[in-house]
Motif scaffolding. Structure first.
Motif, PDB file in Angstrom:
ATOM      1  N   ARG A 106      -2.187  10.946   4.840  1.00 19.34           N
ATOM      2  CA  ARG A 106      -1.231  10.100   4.139  1.00 19.34           C
ATOM      3  C   ARG A 106      -0.999   8.781   4.881  1.00 19.34           C
ATOM      4  N   THR A 161      -1.312   4.918   3.350  1.00 22.20           N
ATOM      5  CA  THR A 161      -0.101   4.112   3.146  1.00 22.20           C
ATOM      6  C   THR A 161      -0.152   2.813   3.932  1.00 22.20           C
ATOM      7  N   THR A 162      -1.119   2.675   4.839  1.00 22.34           N
ATOM      8  CA  THR A 162      -1.237   1.440   5.616  1.00 22.34           C
ATOM      9  C   THR A 162      -2.576   0.735   5.403  1.00 22.34           C
ATOM     10  N   SER A 175       0.818  -1.213   0.000  1.00 21.54           N
ATOM     11  CA  SER A 175       0.000   0.000   0.000  1.00 21.54           C
ATOM     12  C   SER A 175       0.853   1.264   0.000  1.00 21.54           C
ATOM     13  N   ARG A 176       1.991   1.233   0.678  1.00 25.03           N
ATOM     14  CA  ARG A 176       2.838   2.419   0.698  1.00 25.03           C
ATOM     15  C   ARG A 176       3.379   2.732  -0.697  1.00 25.03           C
ATOM     16  N   TYR A 191       0.598   4.095  -2.870  1.00 21.03           N
ATOM     17  CA  TYR A 191       0.253   5.475  -2.523  1.00 21.03           C
ATOM     18  C   TYR A 191       1.258   6.456  -3.126  1.00 21.03           C
ATOM     19  N   GLU A 192       2.540   6.139  -3.001  1.00 19.70           N
ATOM     20  CA  GLU A 192       3.569   7.056  -3.490  1.00 19.70           C
ATOM     21  C   GLU A 192       3.497   7.213  -5.014  1.00 19.70           C
ATOM     22  N   THR A 202       4.190   6.054  11.002  1.00 28.28           N
ATOM     23  CA  THR A 202       4.701   6.878   9.921  1.00 28.28           C
ATOM     24  C   THR A 202       6.188   7.089  10.110  1.00 28.28           C
TER      25      THR A 202
END
Length: 243
Positions: A158, A162-163, A122-123, A126-127, A234
């Protein structure tokens, strides 16, 4: 709290206040305690004031003369409205891109789509998705629209996305539709992809806020709402507004 180098103190304060909101520690009508924030973050009152000015501009708090800053209405409708606005704003830019897509932009987006499809967590997803949005916004959003879009990100934390373990499965189809719409020069389809994605993001985030009892939920919410946040921390050096 140790200071995070490379992050503006004002941004740390914004993130801290939003974290209090998204965890139910601050609720509609509550007064924002500047002294508690200064103590918790180890910052002066200057970045706190700067953060409150930004949050008032974004409609999250309101200041009252000689009384302080207070949380504006924050409920299910607020979260839905926030995401609806974010989807509309991004849809404007995407529709512009679909109206006049250049080979250079289409090539960049196609490369990013290949990376999105291949993202393993997921991270990473997202990026790459954030880079997709920057690519479109940098090319097709004017300075006023770009600033408004940046302001609309506050309630889309964010650290949450990302998680969130189903990010790729849930969001990838919308990026596929948006990219396809640009190739077809179909601005309305591009716009619809942005609005649809933001609506799903709102529903996902609300599910977590219900699960954590930040908002009152239907009696059977525990049976129908999955846990969508893993609780991963984070990385140090960036603002955290994880739920």
């Amino acid at each position: 709290m140790p200071k995070k180098y490379g992050v503006k103190e004002k941004d740390l304060v914004v993130s801290h206040i939003l974290h209090l909101l998204l965890t139910g520690k601050l609720r509609s009508g509550d007064r924002v305690d500047r002294n508690e924030i200064a103590l918790a973050l180890g910052v002066s009152r200057v970045p706190i004031q700067e953060a409150l000015v930004q949050l008032e501009h974004d409609g999250i708090v309101s200041t009252r003369y000689h009384r302080g800053a207070f949380v504006e209405r924050f409920d299910e409708a607020t979260v839905l409205e926030h995401h609806e606005l974010d989807g509309v704003l991004k849809g404007i830019v995407s529709a512009r891109a679909a109206t006049n897509p250049t080979p250079r932009i289409l090539g960049q987006l196609d490369a990013l789509m290949r990376s999105l499809r291949a993202a393993k967590d997921s991270r990473a997803f997202y990026e790459i998705a954030a880079e997709y949005r920057r690519t479109v916004n940098d090319e097709y959003a004017g300075p006023r629209l770009a600033a408004t879009i940046r302001a609309s990100r506050n309630l889309i934390p964010r650290a949450f996305w990302t998680t969130y373990q189903s990010s790729r499965e849930d969001m990838l189809p919308f990026y596929e539709d948006e990219t396809s719409a640009m190739h077809r020069r179909d601005p309305e389809a591009a716009r619809a992809a942005c609005v649809g994605r933001s609506y799903l993001m709102a529903q996902t985030m609300l599910a977590e806020l219900f699960r954590r009892r930040v908002f009152a939920a239907p009696d059977d919410i525990g049976q129908v709402v999955p846990q969508v946040f893993t609780g991963a921390e984070t990385p140090v050096g960036e603002p955290s507004i994880a739920l």
